[in-house]
Write an enzyme that holds these catalytic residues in place. Sequence first.
Site, PDB file in Angstrom:
ATOM      1  N   HIS A  19     -47.212 -17.128  19.689  1.00 25.70           N
ATOM      2  CA  HIS A  19     -47.072 -17.334  18.240  1.00 25.70           C
ATOM      3  C   HIS A  19     -48.172 -18.290  17.756  1.00 25.70           C
ATOM      4  O   HIS A  19     -48.474 -19.280  18.426  1.00 25.70           O
ATOM      5  CB  HIS A  19     -45.737 -18.003  17.913  1.00 25.70           C
ATOM      6  CG  HIS A  19     -44.537 -17.109  18.028  1.00 25.70           C
ATOM      7  ND1 HIS A  19     -44.607 -15.764  18.301  1.00 25.70           N
ATOM      8  CD2 HIS A  19     -43.211 -17.396  17.874  1.00 25.70           C
ATOM      9  CE1 HIS A  19     -43.367 -15.259  18.316  1.00 25.70           C
ATOM     10  NE2 HIS A  19     -42.519 -16.219  18.071  1.00 25.70           N
ATOM     11  N   CYS A  28     -38.107 -20.484  18.386  1.00 20.73           N
ATOM     12  CA  CYS A  28     -39.456 -20.559  18.962  1.00 20.73           C
ATOM     13  C   CYS A  28     -40.490 -21.157  18.006  1.00 20.73           C
ATOM     14  O   CYS A  28     -41.269 -22.030  18.385  1.00 20.73           O
ATOM     15  CB  CYS A  28     -39.919 -19.169  19.400  1.00 20.73           C
ATOM     16  SG  CYS A  28     -39.638 -17.874  18.179  1.00 20.73           S
TER      17      CYS A  28
END
Lengths: 335, 335
Positions: A242, A129
């Site tokens: 994130h 990710c």
Amino acid sequence: MEKYNVAVVGATGAVGREMVSILEERDFPFANLRLLATERSAGTVMTCKGEEYVVEVTTPDSFEDIDIALFSAGSGASKKLAPEAVKRGAVVVDNSSAYRMDDEVPLVVPEVNPEDIFEHTGIIANPNCSTIQMVAALKPIYDQVGIKRLVISTYQAVSGTGKDAMDELEQQSKAVLNGEEANPEIYPHQIAFNVLPHIDIFFDDGYTKEEMKMVNETQKIMNDNNIKVTATAARVPIFNGHAESINIETNDRVTVKEAKELLANTPGVRVEDDPDKLKYPLQNQVTEIDDVLVGRIREDHSIDNGLNLWVVANNLRKGAALNTIQIAEKMIEEK
Amino acid sequence: MEKYNVAVVGATGAVGREMVSILEERDFPFANLRLLATERSAGTVMTCKGEEYVVEVTTPDSFEDIDIALFSAGSGASKKLAPEAVKRGAVVVDNSSAYRMDDEVPLVVPEVNPEDIFEHTGIIANPNCSTIQMVAALKPIYDQVGIKRLVISTYQAVSGTGKDAMDELEQQSKAVLNGEEANPEIYPHQIAFNVLPHIDIFFDDGYTKEEMKMVNETQKIMNDNNIKVTATAARVPIFNGHAESINIETNDRVTVKEAKELLANTPGVRVEDDPDKLKYPLQNQVTEIDDVLVGRIREDHSIDNGLNLWVVANNLRKGAALNTIQIAEKMIEEK
């Protein structure tokens, strides 16, 4: 239009659920859809495009007649079952780290290295990710002025660990706000109102596996082992999304204005950068957003040619489920 | 032992309260203590070394007979009142940013540049919280192998903004956990379960004042304008304790083992670095800790000579109140 038989392995997990909803949102051309998981989750009923599906236990035979198998069930499951799917004629797009650094396996972000998709021998890997959102933002800069070195610090949400970690953050936060003890179970230390500079296992040189993924996967996806990368990965008490503070040393100078234009013209990237209006990428913005958000774009005055960026994305979607399905889309689009 | 008349300006604020408790903890040799604040807080009763003190409104005459005035009441108050204190014979140790970059004013971290204290002409400045903990950790490395360049990303707690911000984080966190809206008042965006890449005001080149403090103050404290610094400062949803991811390019190589030894032998610094035992600096550790914690010490493989560090400290104590009082202690110790 051709249609495909699709399997989702790990369908009931945090990423698996996103996969199923993205298949619907993007109207992925599937003929049959098979939702697979472990025994614990078998029997769960899920909905996609108005149809109900009963989740089945994954076995090698689950892949009979499957054209595309989307895996998000951890490295162990991928290592065991992806070859079974390939043996039965499926192409696997794997969201685990099992095959990412395998020379035979392309590692793909469709906006960055779509051409690598077609080099597969049955398995295509979806990057980590934190790597996906970074390389998506870096690609236009790399193409324009080259990249020498990256120094990255991450601010990663607990959803990357899974649903249990999201529950732990919720429970611990409530406990702390009530003046009670937080009891760590998923993470080794309290995550509520705390930051853990530790994601995945430690290697002997002190780096974590998460940090080394950002080094190795970036070089593989960009197909350039001369890009120097150093990373520090930290978990912040946030449910989803994130953020990354990225310092880039480029080969040639790029101004803030040029960088903004390059990024604004990149599919899958959205520039959120207007300090006068207090506009910059925020993790609580990305629940419904597929784009990688880039802001705080500044020239780095400490070197001749450099930039600082703040990059945010939805780690469950662009960082995982969405990128996996975009790989599958690109693969069938060019068939 | 000589005793001093001490005033604390801003005594009822988050840092002021820490100052009063640190004066007691460290048995600071004061004869009289005068606690000062704005009209809003005047009349508050506070305790120090078993005595009760009634907080008074700060006026120029508050500094009559005062030897040492510890200021933590914001830049405006310092600009207006510090000269009045100096005029009346006090030495001011100022925790605001008002005088930090003034050529006449020493900017001091006692473990780093204690000698500068004695160059004062009435005012000594206490650096910004994020700078203090960083230079405390960097000094032994600088002395041993030199420092060329720093790339820093911060993870700063809301207590740096003050008590109101801590209340806002608490209220917003409760609201979000109850499925309600968070209403930003102190910060421009939701801080609960979110990260804001924005501390203090923005300059035209896109950097924030907080980021530039880390550049300019570091060079001044280290007395070396050749140290190149670039910083990204972010606010994380944590009540107290700042963390920093620091990438250091050194002139000569230093191994992890050497760096650990250097840091372990530095007063005011504690090495917390044992990945096998999942031991690294954590912000929720520092409530009662004065030391700067350093961990995640790794050689940076992306350059010839470099290190990555994770540095944590209590921003209200070492980052503010404690450092201010340590400056005063050093000043009287050498008299």
